[in-house]
Design a protein around this motif. Structure first.
Motif, PDB file in Angstrom:
ATOM      1  N   LEU A   1     -24.289  -3.016 -15.273  1.00 43.45           N
ATOM      2  CA  LEU A   1     -24.970  -4.264 -14.905  1.00 43.45           C
ATOM      3  C   LEU A   1     -25.639  -4.348 -13.597  1.00 43.45           C
ATOM      4  O   LEU A   1     -25.553  -3.290 -12.761  1.00 43.45           O
ATOM      5  CB  LEU A   1     -23.833  -5.373 -14.669  1.00 43.45           C
ATOM      6  CG  LEU A   1     -22.915  -5.460 -15.910  1.00 43.45           C
ATOM      7  CD1 LEU A   1     -21.646  -6.317 -15.465  1.00 43.45           C
ATOM      8  CD2 LEU A   1     -23.823  -6.112 -17.120  1.00 43.45           C
TER       9      LEU A   1
ATOM     10  N   ASP B   1     -27.414 -10.303 -13.109  1.00 45.70           N
ATOM     11  CA  ASP B   1     -27.233 -10.255 -14.449  1.00 45.70           C
ATOM     12  C   ASP B   1     -26.040 -11.467 -14.795  1.00 45.70           C
ATOM     13  O   ASP B   1     -25.084 -11.766 -14.047  1.00 45.70           O
ATOM     14  CB  ASP B   1     -26.622  -9.089 -14.985  1.00 45.70           C
ATOM     15  CG  ASP B   1     -27.692  -7.814 -15.254  1.00 45.70           C
ATOM     16  OD1 ASP B   1     -28.712  -8.274 -15.229  1.00 45.70           O
ATOM     17  OD2 ASP B   1     -27.317  -6.851 -15.544  1.00 45.70           O
TER      18      ASP B   1
ATOM     19  N   THR C   1     -22.438 -14.752 -12.290  1.00 47.77           N
ATOM     20  CA  THR C   1     -23.489 -14.002 -12.129  1.00 47.77           C
ATOM     21  C   THR C   1     -23.072 -12.865 -10.976  1.00 47.77           C
ATOM     22  O   THR C   1     -22.582 -13.119 -10.190  1.00 47.77           O
ATOM     23  CB  THR C   1     -24.393 -14.835 -11.385  1.00 47.77           C
ATOM     24  OG1 THR C   1     -25.067 -16.001 -12.194  1.00 47.77           O
ATOM     25  CG2 THR C   1     -25.854 -14.023 -11.178  1.00 47.77           C
TER      26      THR C   1
ATOM     27  N   GLU D   1     -21.802  -8.715 -21.262  1.00 47.19           N
ATOM     28  CA  GLU D   1     -23.383  -9.143 -20.410  1.00 47.19           C
ATOM     29  C   GLU D   1     -23.877 -10.360 -21.429  1.00 47.19           C
ATOM     30  O   GLU D   1     -23.796  -9.964 -22.524  1.00 47.19           O
ATOM     31  CB  GLU D   1     -24.377  -8.126 -20.516  1.00 47.19           C
ATOM     32  CG  GLU D   1     -25.340  -8.317 -19.802  1.00 47.19           C
ATOM     33  CD  GLU D   1     -26.475  -7.223 -19.602  1.00 47.19           C
ATOM     34  OE1 GLU D   1     -27.421  -7.403 -19.037  1.00 47.19           O
ATOM     35  OE2 GLU D   1     -26.167  -6.137 -20.120  1.00 47.19           O
TER      36      GLU D   1
ATOM     37  N   THR E   1     -30.441 -12.479 -21.309  1.00 51.09           N
ATOM     38  CA  THR E   1     -31.289 -13.630 -20.749  1.00 51.09           C
ATOM     39  C   THR E   1     -32.710 -13.660 -21.421  1.00 51.09           C
ATOM     40  O   THR E   1     -33.287 -12.807 -21.817  1.00 51.09           O
ATOM     41  CB  THR E   1     -31.271 -13.965 -19.376  1.00 51.09           C
ATOM     42  OG1 THR E   1     -31.546 -12.743 -18.867  1.00 51.09           O
ATOM     43  CG2 THR E   1     -29.679 -14.289 -18.875  1.00 51.09           C
TER      44      THR E   1
END
Length: 65
Positions: free
Chosen positions: A3, A7, A27, A62, A65
């Protein structure tokens, strides 16, 4: 899974000691050495931090986005 900063992730299991149910979205705001753990910030609907927890990648999913 690796990550990066900022993220968006969700926790796979509840963290009762932090009052965070499974699926809570947060986050990444710190990546610890060698990506062994991530500091994840969880905020309320007003954007105020409710908790900041160090978690290993296996505890996170995750969210693209």
């Amino acid at each position: 899974m690796t990550l990066g900063l900022h993220d968006v992730v969700q926790i796979k299991e509840a963290l009762p000691e932090e009052n965070l149910p499974a699926g809570t979205v947060g986050t990444v705001h710190v990546c610890h050495r060698h990506d062994s753990a991530y500091e994840v910030e969880f905020a309320d609907e007003n954007g105020r931090t409710v908790s900041s927890v160090a978690l290993t990648a296996d505890k996170l999913s995750e969210i693209p986005t």
